[in-house]
Design a protein around this motif. Sequence first.
Motif, mmCIF file in Angstrom:
data_model
loop_
_atom_site.group_PDB
_atom_site.id
_atom_site.type_symbol
_atom_site.label_atom_id
_atom_site.label_comp_id
_atom_site.label_asym_id
_atom_site.label_seq_id
_atom_site.Cartn_x
_atom_site.Cartn_y
_atom_site.Cartn_z
ATOM 1 N N VAL A 39 -13.403 -19.695 -34.867
ATOM 2 C CA VAL A 39 -13.568 -18.356 -34.309
ATOM 3 C C VAL A 39 -12.234 -17.994 -33.670
ATOM 4 N N GLU A 40 -11.647 -16.939 -34.185
ATOM 5 C CA GLU A 40 -10.365 -16.473 -33.653
ATOM 6 C C GLU A 40 -10.623 -15.342 -32.675
ATOM 7 N N THR A 41 -9.850 -15.340 -31.584
ATOM 8 C CA THR A 41 -9.990 -14.294 -30.578
ATOM 9 C C THR A 41 -8.623 -13.699 -30.260
ATOM 10 N N ILE A 56 -13.640 -9.408 -25.323
ATOM 11 C CA ILE A 56 -13.234 -10.579 -26.098
ATOM 12 C C ILE A 56 -13.510 -10.259 -27.564
ATOM 13 N N ARG A 57 -12.461 -9.980 -28.320
ATOM 14 C CA ARG A 57 -12.604 -9.658 -29.744
ATOM 15 C C ARG A 57 -12.635 -10.952 -30.533
ATOM 16 N N CYS A 58 -13.660 -11.114 -31.343
ATOM 17 C CA CYS A 58 -13.881 -12.369 -32.066
ATOM 18 C C CYS A 58 -14.022 -12.116 -33.565
ATOM 19 N N GLN A 59 -13.530 -13.104 -34.322
ATOM 20 C CA GLN A 59 -13.735 -13.078 -35.767
ATOM 21 C C GLN A 59 -14.054 -14.484 -36.236
ATOM 22 N N LEU A 60 -15.213 -14.612 -36.897
ATOM 23 C CA LEU A 60 -15.656 -15.880 -37.456
ATOM 24 C C LEU A 60 -14.963 -16.070 -38.800
ATOM 25 N N VAL A 73 -24.066 -18.474 -30.837
ATOM 26 C CA VAL A 73 -23.133 -18.474 -29.713
ATOM 27 C C VAL A 73 -23.915 -18.815 -28.452
ATOM 28 N N TYR A 75 -22.970 -19.920 -23.990
ATOM 29 C CA TYR A 75 -21.894 -20.107 -23.027
ATOM 30 C C TYR A 75 -22.390 -20.790 -21.771
ATOM 31 N N ARG A 106 -17.679 -8.460 -30.821
ATOM 32 C CA ARG A 106 -17.019 -8.453 -29.521
ATOM 33 C C ARG A 106 -17.990 -8.930 -28.461
ATOM 34 N N PHE A 123 -19.469 -21.861 -30.221
ATOM 35 C CA PHE A 123 -20.001 -21.342 -31.469
ATOM 36 C C PHE A 123 -20.446 -22.531 -32.285
#
Length: 126
Positions: A39-41, A56-60, A73, A75, A106, A123
């Motif tokens: 997961v890139e943020t 927090i912008r996320c891309q799987l 997800v 936390y 996001r 994740f």
Amino acid sequence: MNMKKIHFLIALCGCIFAALSLASCEDDIDVDGTYPFTVETMPVPTRLVQGETAEIRCQLKREGRFSDARYTVRYFQPDGKGTLRMDDGMVLRPNDRYPLDREVFRLYYTSECADQQKIDIYFEDN
């Protein structure tokens, strides 16, 4: 052939049959079903004041495409107090798993205290 030999052969066949029927065959198919993902943020602010919200912008990013793959997800918040919510408005509770139904999403964290805060986001796949 005398009777002793016939009895011996019958007993030997019975032992061989018993040994073969007790031998186990492995029904499990050894298939490597792991499909690594990350997961890139985008960069996230390290300090927030009380009431401030960080996006927090996320891309799987999946390396493989398994049709039944499900991602979740969750936390933890070891320091401070705040609220984490999804871009659809759903508020997440600490340590509960929530399904991810898309690869680009996001998260929004809102600070609820003046102390230093820390959240750990995990994740997972099935």
